[in-house]
Design an enzyme around this catalytic site. Structure first.
Site, PDB file in Angstrom:
ATOM      1  N   TRP A 164       0.864  -1.183   0.000  1.00 22.62           N
ATOM      2  CA  TRP A 164       0.000   0.000   0.000  1.00 22.62           C
ATOM      3  C   TRP A 164       0.898   1.230   0.000  1.00 22.62           C
ATOM      4  O   TRP A 164       1.814   1.336   0.817  1.00 22.62           O
ATOM      5  CB  TRP A 164      -0.915   0.038   1.238  1.00 22.62           C
TER       6      TRP A 164
ATOM      7  N   GLU B 290      -3.175  -2.859  -2.309  1.00 27.82           N
ATOM      8  CA  GLU B 290      -4.265  -2.256  -1.535  1.00 27.82           C
ATOM      9  C   GLU B 290      -4.624  -0.855  -2.024  1.00 27.82           C
ATOM     10  O   GLU B 290      -3.804   0.059  -2.013  1.00 27.82           O
ATOM     11  CB  GLU B 290      -3.864  -2.184  -0.048  1.00 27.82           C
TER      12      GLU B 290
ATOM     13  N   LYS C 123      -7.143   2.666  -1.948  1.00 31.58           N
ATOM     14  CA  LYS C 123      -7.677   3.543  -0.908  1.00 31.58           C
ATOM     15  C   LYS C 123      -8.480   4.650  -1.552  1.00 31.58           C
ATOM     16  O   LYS C 123      -8.264   5.010  -2.705  1.00 31.58           O
ATOM     17  CB  LYS C 123      -6.501   4.098  -0.102  1.00 31.58           C
TER      18      LYS C 123
ATOM     19  N   ASP D  74      -9.523  -3.202   2.048  1.00 29.50           N
ATOM     20  CA  ASP D  74      -9.562  -2.614   3.387  1.00 29.50           C
ATOM     21  C   ASP D  74     -10.967  -2.041   3.547  1.00 29.50           C
ATOM     22  O   ASP D  74     -11.389  -1.201   2.745  1.00 29.50           O
ATOM     23  CB  ASP D  74      -8.490  -1.532   3.513  1.00 29.50           C
TER      24      ASP D  74
ATOM     25  N   HIS E 125     -11.723   1.670   3.173  1.00 30.33           N
ATOM     26  CA  HIS E 125     -11.213   2.395   2.009  1.00 30.33           C
ATOM     27  C   HIS E 125     -12.218   2.621   0.897  1.00 30.33           C
ATOM     28  O   HIS E 125     -11.855   2.730  -0.272  1.00 30.33           O
ATOM     29  CB  HIS E 125      -9.984   1.667   1.450  1.00 30.33           C
TER      30      HIS E 125
ATOM     31  N   HIS F 108      -8.337  -6.339   4.802  1.00 31.68           N
ATOM     32  CA  HIS F 108      -7.932  -5.535   5.956  1.00 31.68           C
ATOM     33  C   HIS F 108      -9.241  -5.179   6.646  1.00 31.68           C
ATOM     34  O   HIS F 108      -9.916  -4.232   6.240  1.00 31.68           O
ATOM     35  CB  HIS F 108      -7.205  -4.258   5.525  1.00 31.68           C
TER      36      HIS F 108
ATOM     37  N   ASP G 264     -12.132   7.030   7.005  1.00 33.44           N
ATOM     38  CA  ASP G 264     -11.251   5.869   7.225  1.00 33.44           C
ATOM     39  C   ASP G 264     -10.571   5.999   8.585  1.00 33.44           C
ATOM     40  O   ASP G 264      -9.362   6.170   8.680  1.00 33.44           O
ATOM     41  CB  ASP G 264     -10.214   5.829   6.083  1.00 33.44           C
TER      42      ASP G 264
ATOM     43  N   ASP H  93     -10.222   3.915  11.107  1.00 35.86           N
ATOM     44  CA  ASP H  93      -9.542   2.764  11.697  1.00 35.86           C
ATOM     45  C   ASP H  93      -9.942   2.509  13.142  1.00 35.86           C
ATOM     46  O   ASP H  93      -9.097   2.259  13.997  1.00 35.86           O
ATOM     47  CB  ASP H  93      -8.025   2.897  11.547  1.00 35.86           C
TER      48      ASP H  93
ATOM     49  N   ASP I  41      -6.891  -4.413  10.301  1.00 37.32           N
ATOM     50  CA  ASP I  41      -6.159  -3.149  10.163  1.00 37.32           C
ATOM     51  C   ASP I  41      -6.923  -2.021  10.850  1.00 37.32           C
ATOM     52  O   ASP I  41      -7.834  -1.441  10.260  1.00 37.32           O
ATOM     53  CB  ASP I  41      -5.938  -2.817   8.673  1.00 37.32           C
TER      54      ASP I  41
HETATM   55  C1  RNT Z   1      -3.743   2.787   5.155  1.00 38.73           C
HETATM   56  C2  RNT Z   1      -3.828   1.349   4.824  1.00 38.73           C
HETATM   57  C3  RNT Z   1      -2.668   0.502   5.238  1.00 38.73           C
HETATM   58  C4  RNT Z   1      -2.150   0.853   6.613  1.00 38.73           C
HETATM   59  C5  RNT Z   1      -1.099  -0.073   7.135  1.00 38.73           C
HETATM   60  C6  RNT Z   1      -0.426   0.463   8.345  1.00 38.73           C
HETATM   61  O1  RNT Z   1      -4.898   3.466   4.949  1.00 38.73           O
HETATM   62  O2  RNT Z   1      -5.004   0.826   5.347  1.00 38.73           O
HETATM   63  O3  RNT Z   1      -3.011  -0.836   5.147  1.00 38.73           O
HETATM   64  O4  RNT Z   1      -3.180   0.927   7.541  1.00 38.73           O
HETATM   65  O5  RNT Z   1      -0.247  -0.378   6.131  1.00 38.73           O
HETATM   66 ZN    ZN Z   2      -5.257  -1.295   5.229  1.00 40.01          ZN
END
Ligand code: RNT
Ligand code: ZN
Length: 418
Positions: A187, A226, A228, A259, A262, A286, A294, A296, A326
């Site tokens: 990513w 990955e 986003k 993810d 994302h 993820h 986003d 997290d 993640d």
């Molecule tokens: C970032 C991505 C990525 C990170 C990690 C730390 O938006 O989700 O995967 O969270 O690589």
């Molecule tokens: Zn991620």
């Protein structure tokens, strides 16, 4: 009655209830063995890593909170992960980022990293019955800027190409060592705060960089890419958008990482699974939880997660889907955050495995849409929780909320003293 015999009795009743809708609970429990999670090492230390020259977190991602007890060293992180695993049933994996290498106090720049920097991780993982996954790290570095693999500056672009190539070699060595493919996630945050005047240029550069990076064929690692939607400070344009990586993955046979944070907030990630399974080799997840963006947040058992797990099970795709987590929350006990998120993910998969899928699909095939809707609704309150408790009991981990005091204890004795 002892606690165990209550769990046993309730479980037997639940089994009968599920049998009435054609679900084999023992088979579901057997299939749970295939639900192996890849724990993201970065929840333990707020994505800091162990580079001697570590800089502030960049690349458009952010950790909020400063709850005491962040893991500051490899030993602390390993101890924390081990502790978390005592509350998570089943056998799992650990997902490392390149900045978590065992650099032995030396400055090792990203274009100098080698498998030797992960030798102690490989050995530790083996001793602890864990498999490793890996990630290249393009953020938190003086050369990160807004563009890495898509940077028009050849020197900077080559620096990150070299880094990523080295990360693939490290992944290959990990895979060989553990005799199980290491999933390497790529990513990069590349993007722009304002609307670019030439979107194509950077995407063409990213494609070119990826082709160069992937030129070497390996046997023990698998490449995942990955996408986003946007990063903080990079809101107007993301070079590696979903369209970009979906196209690249479908064309070049690479695994697309989904993810769950994302995408647009009303977009269903669950709905993507069946399409990806048709056109790309496997899927890397993820599992995260976006709140308005986003963000997290720690994963919880919500509709997004249960929908996602159900789609994977309906596609009979546990062998083709890799479940990584993640999220990073520094506002609460970090080990507790691991456990809450992992157990929520496992509950979602267990619920999915207990879905009366055959009956629902039969209704659908026959055009019995009222019956399908009625059973879908009733299935929501079938006693999956009794099966979850049994799963925890069988795996020797605390049942229900009884793991909370253990986290308190560890905080008092270990993390609280950091
Ligand atoms: C970032 C991505 C990525 C990170 C990690 C730390 O938006 O989700 O995967 O969270 O690589
Ligand atoms: Zn991620």
């Amino acid at each position: 009655m002892t606690k165990e015999s209550i769990i046993q009795t309730v479980f037997e009743v639940a089994k009968e209830r599920y049998a009435a809708v054609g679900v084999d609970v023992d088979q579901a429990l057997e299939n749970m063995k295939k639900v192996s999670l890849s724990l993201h090492c970065w929840q333990a230390d707020d994505v800091n890593g162990f580079e001697v020259q570590a800089g502030a977190l960049s690349g458009g991602i952010q950790v909020t909170g400063n709850y005491p007890g962040r893991a500051r060293t490899i030993d602390e992180l390993r101890a924390d992960v081990k502790k978390a695993l005592t509350y998570i049933p089943g056998s799992h994996r650990l997902n490392l980022h390149e900045i978590y290498g065992d650099f032995q106090g030396k400055v090792v720049d990203r274009d100098e990293v080698e498998p030797v920097h992960f030798q102690s991780w490989m050995e530790w993982a083996k001793e602890n019955n864990l498999k490793l996954d890996f990630n290249s790290t393009s953020f938190s570095h003086p050369k990160s800027g807004d563009l890495t693999l898509a940077n028009p500056d050849e020197e900077i672009r080559n620096f990150w190409i070299e880094h990523t190539k080295r990360c693939r070699l490290i992944s290959e060595e990990m895979g060989k060592f553990q005799n199980d493919p290491c999933m390497m996630n790529l990513w990069v945050h590349d993007g722009s705060k304002e609307v670019p005047a030439n979107r194509l240029k950077y995407r063409a550069l990213l494609e070119q960089s990826l082709d160069e990076i992937f030129a070497t064929k390996y046997d023990y690692m698998k490449d995942c890419i990955e996408a986003k939607l946007f990063g903080i400070g990079l809101e107007s344009y993301t070079v590696g958008s979903y369209d970009f990586y979906l196209g690249y993955g479908a064309k070049k046979n690479k695994i697309v990482t989904l993810d769950t944070g994302h995408f647009h907030l009303t977009e269903s990630v669950a709905d993507k699974v069946s399409s990806l399974l048709l056109f790309t080799p496997e899927i890397m997840l993820h599992v995260s939880r976006p709140v308005r963006w986003d963000s997290d947040h720690v994963v919880i058992l919500n509709d997004d997660l249960t929908d996602l797990a159900r789609e994977i099970i309906r596609c009979n795709a546990l062998d083709r889907v890799h479940i990584g987590l993640d999220y990073f929350d520094a506002t609460i006990n970090r080990i507790g955050a691991y456990v809450v998120g992992c157990r929520a993910t496992q509950k979602a998969f267990l619920q999915a495995l207990l879905e009366p899928a055959a009956l629902l699909q039969q209704y659908e095939a026959n055009g019995n849409y009222f019956e399908r809707l009625a059973l879908q609704e009733e299935a929501k309150s079938l006693p999956w929780n009794a099966v979850w408790d049994m799963y925890c009991l069988q795996n020797g981990v605390p049942v229900g909320e009884t793991y909370i005091p253990g986290i308190h204890e560890y905080e008092k004795e270990v993390t609280g003293k950091r």
